[in-house]
Every structure is written in structure tokens, then in C-alpha cells.
Enzyme design. Sequence first.
Site, PDB file in Angstrom:
ATOM      1  N   ARG A  34       0.899  -1.300  -0.046  1.00  0.00           N
ATOM      2  CA  ARG A  34       0.002  -0.079   0.003  1.00  0.00           C
ATOM      3  C   ARG A  34       0.920   1.154   0.127  1.00  0.00           C
ATOM      4  O   ARG A  34       0.303   2.411  -0.470  1.00  0.00           O
ATOM      5  CB  ARG A  34      -0.858   0.112   1.270  1.00  0.00           C
ATOM      6  CG  ARG A  34      -2.209  -0.849   0.910  1.00  0.00           C
ATOM      7  CD  ARG A  34      -3.271  -0.098   0.066  1.00  0.00           C
ATOM      8  NE  ARG A  34      -4.083   0.815   0.851  1.00  0.00           N
ATOM      9  CZ  ARG A  34      -4.051   2.112   0.843  1.00  0.00           C
ATOM     10  NH1 ARG A  34      -3.059   2.800  -0.026  1.00  0.00           N
ATOM     11  NH2 ARG A  34      -4.690   2.785   1.567  1.00  0.00           N
ATOM     12  N   TYR A 143     -25.149   2.500   1.845  1.00  0.00           N
ATOM     13  CA  TYR A 143     -23.888   3.415   1.322  1.00  0.00           C
ATOM     14  C   TYR A 143     -24.186   4.531   0.261  1.00  0.00           C
ATOM     15  O   TYR A 143     -23.814   5.536   0.080  1.00  0.00           O
ATOM     16  CB  TYR A 143     -22.670   2.460   1.040  1.00  0.00           C
ATOM     17  CG  TYR A 143     -21.916   1.693   2.105  1.00  0.00           C
ATOM     18  CD1 TYR A 143     -21.243   2.574   2.969  1.00  0.00           C
ATOM     19  CD2 TYR A 143     -21.882   0.654   2.389  1.00  0.00           C
ATOM     20  CE1 TYR A 143     -20.576   1.941   4.274  1.00  0.00           C
ATOM     21  CE2 TYR A 143     -21.517  -0.077   3.188  1.00  0.00           C
ATOM     22  CZ  TYR A 143     -20.408   0.635   4.388  1.00  0.00           C
ATOM     23  OH  TYR A 143     -20.157  -0.032   5.321  1.00  0.00           O
TER      24      TYR A 143
HETATM   25  O1  1CP Z   1      -6.810   1.542   2.961  1.00  0.00           O
HETATM   26  C1  1CP Z   1      -6.944   0.500   2.872  1.00  0.00           C
HETATM   27  O2  1CP Z   1      -6.186  -0.604   2.851  1.00  0.00           O
HETATM   28  C2  1CP Z   1      -8.387   0.143   2.482  1.00  0.00           C
HETATM   29  C3  1CP Z   1      -9.258  -0.626   3.543  1.00  0.00           C
HETATM   30  C4  1CP Z   1     -10.131  -1.613   3.058  1.00  0.00           C
HETATM   31  C5  1CP Z   1      -9.781  -2.979   2.571  1.00  0.00           C
HETATM   32  C6  1CP Z   1      -8.756  -3.709   2.991  1.00  0.00           C
HETATM   33  C7  1CP Z   1     -11.520  -1.587   2.677  1.00  0.00           C
HETATM   34  C8  1CP Z   1     -12.153  -0.219   2.652  1.00  0.00           C
HETATM   35  N1  1CP Z   1     -11.825  -2.510   1.938  1.00  0.00           N
HETATM   36  C9  1CP Z   1     -11.075  -3.758   1.986  1.00  0.00           C
HETATM   37  C10 1CP Z   1     -11.002  -5.002   1.350  1.00  0.00           C
HETATM   38  C11 1CP Z   1     -12.533  -5.723   1.661  1.00  0.00           C
HETATM   39  N2  1CP Z   1     -13.565  -5.179   1.774  1.00  0.00           N
HETATM   40  C12 1CP Z   1     -12.691  -7.170   1.349  1.00  0.00           C
HETATM   41  C13 1CP Z   1     -11.577  -8.071   1.039  1.00  0.00           C
HETATM   42  C14 1CP Z   1     -10.852  -9.290   1.689  1.00  0.00           C
HETATM   43  C15 1CP Z   1     -10.159  -8.895   2.621  1.00  0.00           C
HETATM   44  O3  1CP Z   1      -9.497  -7.868   3.016  1.00  0.00           O
HETATM   45  O4  1CP Z   1      -9.675 -10.031   3.413  1.00  0.00           O
HETATM   46  C16 1CP Z   1     -13.928  -7.350   1.597  1.00  0.00           C
HETATM   47  C17 1CP Z   1     -14.600  -8.749   1.515  1.00  0.00           C
HETATM   48  C18 1CP Z   1     -14.520  -6.192   1.958  1.00  0.00           C
HETATM   49  C19 1CP Z   1     -15.886  -6.046   2.159  1.00  0.00           C
HETATM   50  C20 1CP Z   1     -16.381  -4.721   2.709  1.00  0.00           C
HETATM   51  N3  1CP Z   1     -16.237  -3.657   2.477  1.00  0.00           N
HETATM   52  C21 1CP Z   1     -17.698  -4.719   3.564  1.00  0.00           C
HETATM   53  C22 1CP Z   1     -18.229  -6.078   4.025  1.00  0.00           C
HETATM   54  C23 1CP Z   1     -17.717  -6.642   5.276  1.00  0.00           C
HETATM   55  C24 1CP Z   1     -17.624  -6.099   6.530  1.00  0.00           C
HETATM   56  O5  1CP Z   1     -16.660  -5.537   6.856  1.00  0.00           O
HETATM   57  O6  1CP Z   1     -18.750  -5.689   7.093  1.00  0.00           O
HETATM   58  C25 1CP Z   1     -18.038  -3.397   3.741  1.00  0.00           C
HETATM   59  C26 1CP Z   1     -19.228  -2.888   4.901  1.00  0.00           C
HETATM   60  C27 1CP Z   1     -16.977  -2.540   3.159  1.00  0.00           C
HETATM   61  C28 1CP Z   1     -17.014  -1.170   2.978  1.00  0.00           C
HETATM   62  C29 1CP Z   1     -15.691  -0.779   3.460  1.00  0.00           C
HETATM   63  N4  1CP Z   1     -14.520  -0.817   2.488  1.00  0.00           N
HETATM   64  C30 1CP Z   1     -13.457  -0.251   3.150  1.00  0.00           C
HETATM   65  C31 1CP Z   1     -13.970   0.197   4.371  1.00  0.00           C
HETATM   66  C32 1CP Z   1     -12.989   0.849   5.484  1.00  0.00           C
HETATM   67  C33 1CP Z   1     -15.281  -0.360   4.754  1.00  0.00           C
HETATM   68  C34 1CP Z   1     -16.364   0.110   5.956  1.00  0.00           C
HETATM   69  C35 1CP Z   1     -16.725   1.626   5.779  1.00  0.00           C
HETATM   70  C36 1CP Z   1     -17.848   1.674   6.892  1.00  0.00           C
HETATM   71  O7  1CP Z   1     -18.663   1.221   7.087  1.00  0.00           O
HETATM   72  O8  1CP Z   1     -17.577   2.934   7.565  1.00  0.00           O
END
Ligand code: 1CP
Length: 333
Positions: A34, A143
Site C-alpha cells: 500500500r 452506502y
Molecule cells: O486503505 C485500505 O487499505 C483499504 C481498507 C479496505 C480493505 C482492505 C477497505 C475499505 N476494503 C477492503 C477490502 C475488503 N472489503 C474485502 C477484501 C477481503 C479481505 O481484505 O480479506 C472485503 C470482503 C470487503 C468487504 C466490505 N467492504 C464490507 C463487508 C464486510 C464488513 O466489513 O462488514 C463493507 C461494509 C465494506 C465497506 C468498506 N470498505 C472499506 C472500509 C473501511 C469499509 C467500511 C466503511 C464503513 O462502513 O464505514
Amino acid sequence: MSFLQTLQGRRGDRVPIWLMRQAGRYLPEYRELRTRHSFLEMVRTPELAAEATLQPTRRFGFDAAIIFSDIMTPLEALGIEIEFAPGPIIRRPLRVRPDIERLELRDDPAPYVGEALRLARAQLPEEIGLIGFCGAPLTLAAYLVEGGGSKDFEHFRRLLRADPDAMHVLLNRLTELSVAYVRMQAGSGAQAIMLFDSWAGLHDAATYAEFGVPYNRRIMEAAGDAGAARIAFALGASHVLDALAEIPCDAVGVDWRTDLAQARRILPGRALQGNLDPAVLFADRATIEREARRVLDAASEVPHVFNLGHGIWPQTPIEAVSGLVRFVHSYTR
Ligand code: 1CP
């Protein structure tokens, strides 16, 4: 049992384990990638996405890998622009009906995810499962209407009440997109499809039955027809377990607040996935093992995939994760 055999309903001595968000910021090799690439650049570059997918299985010996992407990325195929900081941001949220009616499926959703799945599958040992995923329409809608994450999702819940027909139009478009997306993933090497309904818990059971269940059912039917095993996950959803039972799937992911014995009663014939509190990984080793054993014992009568009750936190100590995997793999029922 392997991850996939467990989803098929088999129950053996050894319990498979993987962790939600297992690719991510708690992992030094992920943070290193990253420093050179943005999150979206990684997601859209199949070689980088495949590498991030494989990192946690290499380091910890997890039984499954989940493709590195986000629930929001395929929405670009509907003409929606998304940024990440680090959570998703929609600069032009959908607040009124004309914005919703304008949405149409313009392209194949996220073809780069298909390529990343093929690359990851080719490098994974055969016995390690590969998971594709999508967001549940009602969670994606939350969202899209709100513009990003939120505590109460007031704009979203207000629109659902003020114009339920518009909400159904939106949910239908999101479902069409997701059906195409999970078919593509199953055809590209995803052996299981996980549906993330992370904001299911915002709704009472009747509202969830009307606005959540029918759309989730269509997506899971499509995933099943495409030959994938299916996991349905809902967060904060103890009060909608009866409605969740109406969604066709092989396993249900439960969060740490949901009692596994209750889940077993309401969801007969399904495997369970979960449900260690992610905060437990900040405790000492003895506490982690005691809490993990509690989860394992509570699920010992059903096919069980060990997991956290929600995504791993970015500050989680690496040694806690390796200790947990060793402990779960050494546990015999
Ligand atoms: O800066 C970074 O590195 C980005 C952080 C990040 C990552 C690593 C986000 C932003 N998404 C992800 C990957 C991700 N998201 C995966 C890949 C598998 C893995 O990392 O093992 C998956 C399955 C998701 C799914 C996801 N994204 C969900 C569903 C699961 C859950 O956590 O409830 C949701 C709600 C999101 C939205 C999201 N994307 C990222 C964030 C920080 C968020 C949450 C935001 C919020 O609700 O405020």
C-alpha cells in the site's frame, strides 16, 4: 475437513479457519504494497489483487482465501463513482428517485476481479478454498444513499420510508448487477460466494423480510446455479435470524453477539461460520485460546468454519493471529 467440504455439510475432527478482512492493514506485507499503490489501484490490477489475496494464506496457513476487492467496486458498472478514504465515499449520493431511475447496467461488473480470481486460483494449493463475494443490495443501498459509512444511516432509512417504491427500484438494479457479478466470479474460479449484509442489523425483522430477503435470495440462487457454495453473512442480525433462514445458502456467518446455539436451532441444516469477537485478539494468549475454545465447543455439533464475528481490526497483533490459527488447527472435536 477442508473449507469446501465443511460448506458441503461434512463435519470432521479438524475445523477450517479463515478471517474476514484477512488481507489488510494489520499485515506488514500488505502495508508495504500500500505504500506504492492506492487501494483502488490494487483492486483494479489483477496481479496486485491476487498477491494481496494470497498474502494471508501464505503467512498463516488459512484454509480459504477471499478475493481482494470491496463490496462497492462493482457499482461502477452502474455509472456510480466511488472513492476510498479508507471507507467508501460516494460524492453524489442517490437521494431522489430520478437519480435512482437513471441507473443502468452499462458494462460487465468488475472484469478485473475475474482475472484476479484466475490468477489467485492458479497459485493457491488445491485444498485451499477461494471465496468470491458481493455486498447485499440493502447494504449497498445504505452506502449509496448515505454517501458513505454512518452510524444511523438517516438519509437511507428516511428514503426507504418516504419512497419505498424508489427503494425497490434501487434494490432491483443492485440485484441485477450482483447476479451478473457472482456468475462471473463463479465462472472465474470462485468456489464459494459470500454475501455481505453488513447493515442488515439496521432493520426490524419485517422490514428486513421485505427489503432484504427477496433480493438476497435471487443472488444466492444465481450463485448456486453457477455451481458455487454459498455463505450469507449479516452483522448485528440476531433479531432477523428467522428471515435469514429464508435465504438459500450452505452456511450462515454469524457475528460475536449471536448465540451459536440459537443460530443452530433457527438454521438447521446449515453450516455456521464465525464468531469470535475481533477484540479478543488483543487479549493474552490464554484468553484467546479460552474464547476460541468456547466458540469451537458451541459449534461442535454442526459443520463449522471458524472465523471472527466481523472483520479483523487494523491494529491486531500478528502473533495473535498465528497463535489463533495454530490453536484452531490443533483442536479436535
Ligand atoms: O486503505 C485500505 O487499505 C483499504 C481498507 C479496505 C480493505 C482492505 C477497505 C475499505 N476494503 C477492503 C477490502 C475488503 N472489503 C474485502 C477484501 C477481503 C479481505 O481484505 O480479506 C472485503 C470482503 C470487503 C468487504 C466490505 N467492504 C464490507 C463487508 C464486510 C464488513 O466489513 O462488514 C463493507 C461494509 C465494506 C465497506 C468498506 N470498505 C472499506 C472500509 C473501511 C469499509 C467500511 C466503511 C464503513 O462502513 O464505514
